[in-house]
Design a protein around this motif. Structure first.
Motif, PDB file in Angstrom:
ATOM      1  N   GLY A 170       0.790  -1.219   0.000  1.00 24.16           N
ATOM      2  CA  GLY A 170       0.000   0.000   0.000  1.00 24.16           C
ATOM      3  C   GLY A 170       0.825   1.272   0.000  1.00 24.16           C
ATOM      4  O   GLY A 170       0.408   2.286  -0.573  1.00 24.16           O
ATOM      5  N   TYR A 173       1.417   2.713  -3.512  1.00 24.00           N
ATOM      6  CA  TYR A 173       0.309   3.014  -4.423  1.00 24.00           C
ATOM      7  C   TYR A 173       0.472   4.365  -5.110  1.00 24.00           C
ATOM      8  O   TYR A 173       0.212   4.495  -6.310  1.00 24.00           O
ATOM      9  CB  TYR A 173      -1.017   2.982  -3.657  1.00 24.00           C
ATOM     10  N   THR A 233     -10.050   1.756   7.337  1.00 22.35           N
ATOM     11  CA  THR A 233      -8.947   1.840   6.403  1.00 22.35           C
ATOM     12  C   THR A 233      -8.197   3.154   6.629  1.00 22.35           C
ATOM     13  O   THR A 233      -8.773   4.229   6.513  1.00 22.35           O
ATOM     14  CB  THR A 233      -9.462   1.792   4.953  1.00 22.35           C
ATOM     15  N   ARG A 234      -6.918   3.033   6.969  1.00 21.66           N
ATOM     16  CA  ARG A 234      -6.117   4.220   7.238  1.00 21.66           C
ATOM     17  C   ARG A 234      -5.283   4.544   6.005  1.00 21.66           C
ATOM     18  O   ARG A 234      -4.447   3.755   5.585  1.00 21.66           O
ATOM     19  CB  ARG A 234      -5.216   3.989   8.450  1.00 21.66           C
ATOM     20  N   SER A 235      -5.513   5.699   5.444  1.00 23.46           N
ATOM     21  CA  SER A 235      -4.767   6.138   4.277  1.00 23.46           C
ATOM     22  C   SER A 235      -3.919   7.333   4.653  1.00 23.46           C
ATOM     23  O   SER A 235      -4.291   8.143   5.501  1.00 23.46           O
ATOM     24  CB  SER A 235      -5.721   6.522   3.134  1.00 23.46           C
ATOM     25  N   THR A 236      -2.776   7.431   4.010  1.00 20.95           N
ATOM     26  CA  THR A 236      -1.928   8.595   4.224  1.00 20.95           C
ATOM     27  C   THR A 236      -2.546   9.797   3.521  1.00 20.95           C
ATOM     28  O   THR A 236      -3.470   9.666   2.710  1.00 20.95           O
ATOM     29  CB  THR A 236      -0.520   8.332   3.685  1.00 20.95           C
ATOM     30  N   GLN A 239      -2.203   9.450  -0.186  1.00 21.84           N
ATOM     31  CA  GLN A 239      -3.166   8.524  -0.785  1.00 21.84           C
ATOM     32  C   GLN A 239      -4.536   9.165  -0.897  1.00 21.84           C
ATOM     33  O   GLN A 239      -5.211   9.042  -1.927  1.00 21.84           O
ATOM     34  CB  GLN A 239      -3.227   7.248   0.040  1.00 21.84           C
ATOM     35  N   ARG A 240      -4.983   9.850   0.150  1.00 20.93           N
ATOM     36  CA  ARG A 240      -6.292  10.507   0.090  1.00 20.93           C
ATOM     37  C   ARG A 240      -6.313  11.575  -0.993  1.00 20.93           C
ATOM     38  O   ARG A 240      -7.308  11.731  -1.710  1.00 20.93           O
ATOM     39  CB  ARG A 240      -6.632  11.111   1.457  1.00 20.93           C
ATOM     40  N   TYR A 243      -6.579   9.734  -4.368  1.00 19.68           N
ATOM     41  CA  TYR A 243      -7.934   9.232  -4.626  1.00 19.68           C
ATOM     42  C   TYR A 243      -8.871  10.370  -5.016  1.00 19.68           C
ATOM     43  O   TYR A 243      -9.684  10.238  -5.951  1.00 19.68           O
ATOM     44  CB  TYR A 243      -8.483   8.513  -3.385  1.00 19.68           C
ATOM     45  N   ARG A 301      -6.871  -1.204  -1.749  1.00 20.77           N
ATOM     46  CA  ARG A 301      -6.575  -0.491  -0.509  1.00 20.77           C
ATOM     47  C   ARG A 301      -7.378  -1.026   0.666  1.00 20.77           C
ATOM     48  O   ARG A 301      -7.066  -0.713   1.823  1.00 20.77           O
ATOM     49  CB  ARG A 301      -6.838   1.011  -0.681  1.00 20.77           C
TER      50      ARG A 301
END
Length: 319
Positions: A170, A173, A233-236, A239-240, A243, A301
């Motif tokens: 991840g 990504y 779901t933890r996104s950096t 990443q956010r 998206y 993800r």
């Protein structure tokens, strides 16, 4: 101590149930994407209005042959060969081996291969493109043209992107998307600009790749190599942001394509209709590719890979 074996059995049963539920969902999504390939074929190839739109887009592409985009698109597509595709897949597989995710690497490579092989098979299996509205008394050759759906070049580039997303972790990504998505996003548009394919060929290729990738994930989910992420779901932040950008890009491209499609339907001048259909196809091809990439990222993800296949244990409860 008396209840520990029973608790182990319950935990194992819950894990197996979650694994099966994940497999079922992934397979269902893969089937939906695969059915979408045939819906695109029916709407664009077997209807008069679908053929008219795509023929107008090809006529518009001929109007733009003097531009630099036509030459660049043709040159770039010629670089997509069996050798370059195989080398790229080998690099992706090597990344999986370095991560010690051997079966996951196999899944990614096979998903990319399945997309290209599936495109070749469908191109041969699906009936040819009928020339709807051909004059009465025309010969058989004039009533049907060879089938070109789906595009093998678009499937190859998008297949490489999805294979990479399956294999990497991840944290990679964002870099993989920044490096791989531009080529995957413009592949379908390039085939239209270079007069190689129609819009439906590119969209069908994207759906076929998505189906192959989801089916591959379903297999490794059945093997227990990927599991749903625990909790939220933890996104950096990166990443956010990525998206959000993909959502905005896909929405904008599809909206532009729809706007040019309305201009195509509202015009009666052949040159204007061809130009509008051409730019509509370009925008819709980009939007479909970005949406496909975003869908694959959204699935991956929410999964986490494990180092090895879980061992099956037999627990005998105490009397």
């Amino acid at each position: 101590m008396l209840y520990q074996p029973a608790l182990a059995v319950d935990r194992h049963t819950a894990t197996v149930g979650a694994r099966r539920e994940l497999r079922t969902r992934l397979l269902a999504a893969a089937v939906v994407a695969f059915v979408g390939v045939f819906l695109v074929y029916l709407l664009a190839v077997r209807t008069r209005w679908g053929q008219d739109f795509e023929n107008a887009a090809l006529a518009g592409a001929r109007q733009h042959r003097d531009g630099t985009w036509y030459a660049e698109a043709d040159r770039w597509l010629n670089r997509i060969s069996a050798e370059s595709f195989g080398l790229s897949l080998a690099v992706i597989g090597a990344v999986g081996l370095l991560r010690r995710r051997h079966l996951l690497a196999v899944c990614g490579v096979l998903a990319g291969l399945a997309a290209v092989v599936g495109a070749r098979i469908l191109k041969d299996v699906l009936p040819g493109r009928p020339v709807l509205g051909a004059p009465a008394g025309a010969g058989h050759a004039a009533l049907q043209a060879p089938n070109t759906l789906p595009s093998g070049h678009a499937a190859a580039v998008m297949g490489l992107f999805c294979a990479a997303i399956i294999v990497v972790s991840g944290r990679w990504y964002v870099p993989v998307t920044l490096l791989g998505l531009p080529g995957a996003a413009i592949a379908g548009a390039a085939t239209v600009a270079a007069h190689w394919h129609r819009l439906s060929d590119a969209v069908a290729a994207d759906l076929l790749v998505l189906a192959a990738g989801l089916a591959g994930l379903a297999v490794v989910a059945q093997l227990g190599l990927v599991l749903p992420t625990r909790g939220e779901t933890r996104s950096t932040f990166g990443q956010r942001l990525m998206y959000a950008f993909l959502i905005c890009l896909a929405t904008a491209a599809l909206a532009v394509g729809a706007g040019y499609a309305l201009r195509y339907h509202g015009s009666t001048t052949p040159s204007v209709r061809g130009d509008a259909a051409y730019w509509s196809s370009q925008a819709l091809a980009v939007g479909a590719a970005v949406a496909t990439a975003g869908a694959m990222l959204g699935v991956c993800r929410r999964l986490e890979s494990v180092g090895q296949r879980p061992r099956r244990t037999l627990t005998i409860p105490d009397d």
